[in-house]
Design a protein around this motif. Structure first.
Motif, PDB file in Angstrom:
ATOM      1  N   MET A  99     -18.394 -49.766   0.958  1.00  0.00           N
ATOM      2  CA  MET A  99     -19.078 -48.488   0.832  1.00  0.00           C
ATOM      3  C   MET A  99     -19.292 -47.895   2.229  1.00  0.00           C
ATOM      4  O   MET A  99     -19.445 -48.633   3.204  1.00  0.00           O
ATOM      5  N   ILE A 100     -19.292 -46.580   2.312  1.00  0.00           N
ATOM      6  CA  ILE A 100     -19.504 -45.892   3.584  1.00  0.00           C
ATOM      7  C   ILE A 100     -20.925 -45.344   3.614  1.00  0.00           C
ATOM      8  O   ILE A 100     -21.310 -44.561   2.743  1.00  0.00           O
ATOM      9  N   SER A 101     -21.701 -45.742   4.617  1.00  0.00           N
ATOM     10  CA  SER A 101     -23.091 -45.338   4.730  1.00  0.00           C
ATOM     11  C   SER A 101     -23.238 -44.009   5.457  1.00  0.00           C
ATOM     12  O   SER A 101     -22.751 -43.846   6.577  1.00  0.00           O
ATOM     13  N   ILE A 102     -23.939 -43.073   4.839  1.00  0.00           N
ATOM     14  CA  ILE A 102     -24.217 -41.788   5.473  1.00  0.00           C
ATOM     15  C   ILE A 102     -25.147 -41.977   6.674  1.00  0.00           C
ATOM     16  O   ILE A 102     -25.078 -41.221   7.651  1.00  0.00           O
ATOM     17  N   VAL A 103     -25.989 -42.999   6.625  1.00  0.00           N
ATOM     18  CA  VAL A 103     -26.923 -43.270   7.722  1.00  0.00           C
ATOM     19  C   VAL A 103     -26.176 -43.764   8.955  1.00  0.00           C
ATOM     20  O   VAL A 103     -26.375 -43.259  10.067  1.00  0.00           O
ATOM     21  N   GLU A 104     -25.299 -44.738   8.773  1.00  0.00           N
ATOM     22  CA  GLU A 104     -24.550 -45.288   9.897  1.00  0.00           C
ATOM     23  C   GLU A 104     -23.652 -44.234  10.532  1.00  0.00           C
ATOM     24  O   GLU A 104     -23.533 -44.164  11.762  1.00  0.00           O
ATOM     25  N   TYR A 111     -29.291 -49.772 -10.752  1.00  0.00           N
ATOM     26  CA  TYR A 111     -28.790 -48.522 -11.345  1.00  0.00           C
ATOM     27  C   TYR A 111     -27.574 -48.003 -10.566  1.00  0.00           C
ATOM     28  O   TYR A 111     -26.536 -47.657 -11.153  1.00  0.00           O
ATOM     29  N   LEU A 112     -27.695 -47.986  -9.240  1.00  0.00           N
ATOM     30  CA  LEU A 112     -26.595 -47.495  -8.413  1.00  0.00           C
ATOM     31  C   LEU A 112     -25.418 -48.467  -8.415  1.00  0.00           C
ATOM     32  O   LEU A 112     -24.253 -48.045  -8.471  1.00  0.00           O
ATOM     33  N   ALA A 113     -25.708 -49.763  -8.378  1.00  0.00           N
ATOM     34  CA  ALA A 113     -24.629 -50.753  -8.371  1.00  0.00           C
ATOM     35  C   ALA A 113     -23.822 -50.695  -9.661  1.00  0.00           C
ATOM     36  O   ALA A 113     -22.591 -50.849  -9.640  1.00  0.00           O
ATOM     37  N   ALA A 114     -24.499 -50.465 -10.783  1.00  0.00           N
ATOM     38  CA  ALA A 114     -23.781 -50.349 -12.063  1.00  0.00           C
ATOM     39  C   ALA A 114     -22.802 -49.191 -12.030  1.00  0.00           C
ATOM     40  O   ALA A 114     -21.677 -49.287 -12.554  1.00  0.00           O
ATOM     41  N   ALA A 115     -23.207 -48.093 -11.386  1.00  0.00           N
ATOM     42  CA  ALA A 115     -22.311 -46.933 -11.270  1.00  0.00           C
ATOM     43  C   ALA A 115     -21.126 -47.248 -10.366  1.00  0.00           C
ATOM     44  O   ALA A 115     -19.975 -46.907 -10.678  1.00  0.00           O
ATOM     45  N   VAL A 116     -21.388 -47.927  -9.252  1.00  0.00           N
ATOM     46  CA  VAL A 116     -20.303 -48.295  -8.344  1.00  0.00           C
ATOM     47  C   VAL A 116     -19.338 -49.261  -9.021  1.00  0.00           C
ATOM     48  O   VAL A 116     -18.105 -49.141  -8.888  1.00  0.00           O
ATOM     49  N   LEU A 117     -19.860 -50.214  -9.766  1.00  0.00           N
ATOM     50  CA  LEU A 117     -19.002 -51.167 -10.464  1.00  0.00           C
ATOM     51  C   LEU A 117     -18.122 -50.474 -11.499  1.00  0.00           C
ATOM     52  O   LEU A 117     -16.967 -50.865 -11.710  1.00  0.00           O
ATOM     53  N   SER A 118     -18.641 -49.430 -12.132  1.00  0.00           N
ATOM     54  CA  SER A 118     -17.829 -48.648 -13.073  1.00  0.00           C
ATOM     55  C   SER A 118     -16.677 -47.962 -12.338  1.00  0.00           C
ATOM     56  O   SER A 118     -15.535 -47.936 -12.830  1.00  0.00           O
ATOM     57  N   ILE A 126     -22.184 -42.827  -1.823  1.00  0.00           N
ATOM     58  CA  ILE A 126     -23.274 -42.177  -2.553  1.00  0.00           C
ATOM     59  C   ILE A 126     -23.482 -40.826  -1.890  1.00  0.00           C
ATOM     60  O   ILE A 126     -23.793 -40.759  -0.701  1.00  0.00           O
ATOM     61  N   SER A 127     -23.305 -39.752  -2.649  1.00  0.00           N
ATOM     62  CA  SER A 127     -23.315 -38.411  -2.053  1.00  0.00           C
ATOM     63  C   SER A 127     -24.735 -37.860  -1.933  1.00  0.00           C
ATOM     64  O   SER A 127     -25.043 -36.769  -2.407  1.00  0.00           O
ATOM     65  N   ALA A 128     -25.594 -38.622  -1.267  1.00  0.00           N
ATOM     66  CA  ALA A 128     -26.976 -38.216  -1.024  1.00  0.00           C
ATOM     67  C   ALA A 128     -27.573 -39.162   0.005  1.00  0.00           C
ATOM     68  O   ALA A 128     -27.095 -40.287   0.177  1.00  0.00           O
ATOM     69  N   ASN A 129     -28.618 -38.702   0.680  1.00  0.00           N
ATOM     70  CA  ASN A 129     -29.282 -39.531   1.689  1.00  0.00           C
ATOM     71  C   ASN A 129     -30.318 -40.467   1.097  1.00  0.00           C
ATOM     72  O   ASN A 129     -30.340 -41.664   1.408  1.00  0.00           O
ATOM     73  N   THR A 130     -31.190 -39.940   0.241  1.00  0.00           N
ATOM     74  CA  THR A 130     -32.323 -40.711  -0.258  1.00  0.00           C
ATOM     75  C   THR A 130     -31.928 -42.047  -0.898  1.00  0.00           C
ATOM     76  O   THR A 130     -32.562 -43.077  -0.603  1.00  0.00           O
ATOM     77  N   PRO A 131     -30.902 -42.105  -1.756  1.00  0.00           N
ATOM     78  CA  PRO A 131     -30.557 -43.397  -2.372  1.00  0.00           C
ATOM     79  C   PRO A 131     -30.111 -44.462  -1.375  1.00  0.00           C
ATOM     80  O   PRO A 131     -30.060 -45.642  -1.722  1.00  0.00           O
ATOM     81  N   HIS A 132     -29.813 -44.042  -0.133  1.00  0.00           N
ATOM     82  CA  HIS A 132     -29.424 -45.034   0.872  1.00  0.00           C
ATOM     83  C   HIS A 132     -30.571 -45.954   1.253  1.00  0.00           C
ATOM     84  O   HIS A 132     -30.371 -46.909   2.004  1.00  0.00           O
ATOM     85  N   ILE A 133     -31.741 -45.703   0.731  1.00  0.00           N
ATOM     86  CA  ILE A 133     -32.871 -46.594   0.934  1.00  0.00           C
ATOM     87  C   ILE A 133     -32.550 -47.999   0.412  1.00  0.00           C
ATOM     88  O   ILE A 133     -33.081 -48.993   0.908  1.00  0.00           O
ATOM     89  N   VAL A 134     -31.628 -48.086  -0.565  1.00  0.00           N
ATOM     90  CA  VAL A 134     -31.217 -49.395  -1.097  1.00  0.00           C
ATOM     91  C   VAL A 134     -29.722 -49.636  -0.879  1.00  0.00           C
ATOM     92  O   VAL A 134     -29.105 -50.452  -1.560  1.00  0.00           O
ATOM     93  N   PHE A 135     -29.142 -48.963   0.110  1.00  0.00           N
ATOM     94  CA  PHE A 135     -27.698 -49.060   0.347  1.00  0.00           C
ATOM     95  C   PHE A 135     -27.245 -50.511   0.530  1.00  0.00           C
ATOM     96  O   PHE A 135     -26.268 -50.949  -0.088  1.00  0.00           O
ATOM     97  N   ASP A 136     -27.947 -51.253   1.371  1.00  0.00           N
ATOM     98  CA  ASP A 136     -27.528 -52.633   1.645  1.00  0.00           C
ATOM     99  C   ASP A 136     -27.578 -53.495   0.387  1.00  0.00           C
ATOM    100  O   ASP A 136     -26.696 -54.338   0.160  1.00  0.00           O
ATOM    101  N   VAL A 185     -27.190 -52.442  -2.692  1.00  0.00           N
ATOM    102  CA  VAL A 185     -26.085 -52.033  -3.561  1.00  0.00           C
ATOM    103  C   VAL A 185     -24.777 -52.650  -3.068  1.00  0.00           C
ATOM    104  O   VAL A 185     -23.988 -53.196  -3.855  1.00  0.00           O
ATOM    105  N   GLN A 186     -24.545 -52.575  -1.750  1.00  0.00           N
ATOM    106  CA  GLN A 186     -23.310 -53.132  -1.198  1.00  0.00           C
ATOM    107  C   GLN A 186     -23.168 -54.613  -1.523  1.00  0.00           C
ATOM    108  O   GLN A 186     -22.061 -55.100  -1.785  1.00  0.00           O
ATOM    109  N   GLN A 187     -24.270 -55.334  -1.543  1.00  0.00           N
ATOM    110  CA  GLN A 187     -24.233 -56.773  -1.846  1.00  0.00           C
ATOM    111  C   GLN A 187     -23.886 -57.052  -3.307  1.00  0.00           C
ATOM    112  O   GLN A 187     -23.425 -58.140  -3.633  1.00  0.00           O
TER     113      GLN A 187
END
Length: 232
Positions: free
Chosen positions: A102-107, A64-71, A82-92, A94-96
């Motif tokens: 992409m810039i990680s809020i966690v890192e 779902y998130l990757a489709a948005a990034v690809l758009s 991604i302007s939120a913390n929770t979705p970063h659970i699948v950040f890696d 999505v980046q793949q």
């Protein structure tokens, strides 16, 4: 100047905060009120994110998130956030699935904690952020201790985030309870800093509310975003 692609709507209140903060920081850094960055926003449904996580559908969330990034990528974005913390659970994941960086809020939050030289850190956020390890991993991997509230407090915080803060509601009673939880973490764990690991939490917590540094993940993320926009 690089063009930002931002996943917003996660939730709407923080998306507005991100947009305004990016503009303000960009103008401050460039020294011109007549200078504006070019950016794209793709607003998605935060409740779909919660539903997918509740049902342990992380792969579906990544898609779902990757489709948005690809758009955003097709629309001309040079990098994405991604302007939120929770979705970063699948950040890696999505980046793949995408081609732009992409810039990680966690890192970025870890880097800030490292710069502040704080080693015992509290983390507040949605239940998904507090009960999973995705936010904790870079801290623990580098010798830092990270603490979350007890299970009852986690549930209370999550409920108030979803039912109040995500709706733009700031309740003084809720703030008092949140501060009690934070003070209890300071007393029990001797934490030296507190991560506001939900982008709506700065609506409740203000710098003067606690005697320890607060890591505002929106501010931290925005600073890196603007650096990326203005990079040669």
């Amino acid at each position: 100047m690089k063009k930002l692609g931002m996943i917003g709507g996660t939730g709407p209140e923080s998306t507005v905060d991100y947009y305004q903060s990016i503009i303000s920081r960009f103008q401050e850094d460039t020294g011109s009120k007549e200078s504006l960055p070019e950016l794209l926003i793709y607003s998605i449904n935060m409740y779909k994110i919660f539903d997918l996580l509740q049902n342990n559908q992380e792969e579906e969330l990544a898609e779902y998130l990757a489709a948005a990034v690809l758009s955003l990528e097709r629309a001309g974005a040079d990098f994405a956030v991604i302007s939120a913390n929770t979705p970063h659970i699948v950040f890696d994941k999505v980046q793949q699935k995408v081609n732009i960086p992409m810039i990680s809020i966690v890192e970025e939050s870890y880097r800030t904690a490292h710069q502040l030289e704080i080693h015992k850190i509290g983390l507040l956020g949605t239940k998904f952020t507090m009960e999973n390890d995705f936010f904790k991993e870079p801290f623990m991997a580098n010798g830092k201790e990270i603490f979350v509230p007890n299970e009852e407090d986690q549930q209370f915080i999550h409920e108030k985030i979803v039912k109040e803060l995500e709706q733009g509601i700031v309740n003084e009673e809720t703030k008092k309870e949140f501060l009690v939880i934070a003070e209890r973490m300071i007393e029990q764990h001797d934490i030296e800093g507190l991560i506001l690991g939900c982008t709506e939490l700065p609506m409740i917590f203000k710098p003067q509310d606690l005697d320890i540094p607060q890591l505002n993940t929106v501010e931290i993320h925005v600073a890196k975003i603007v650096d990326m926009i203005t990079a040669d």
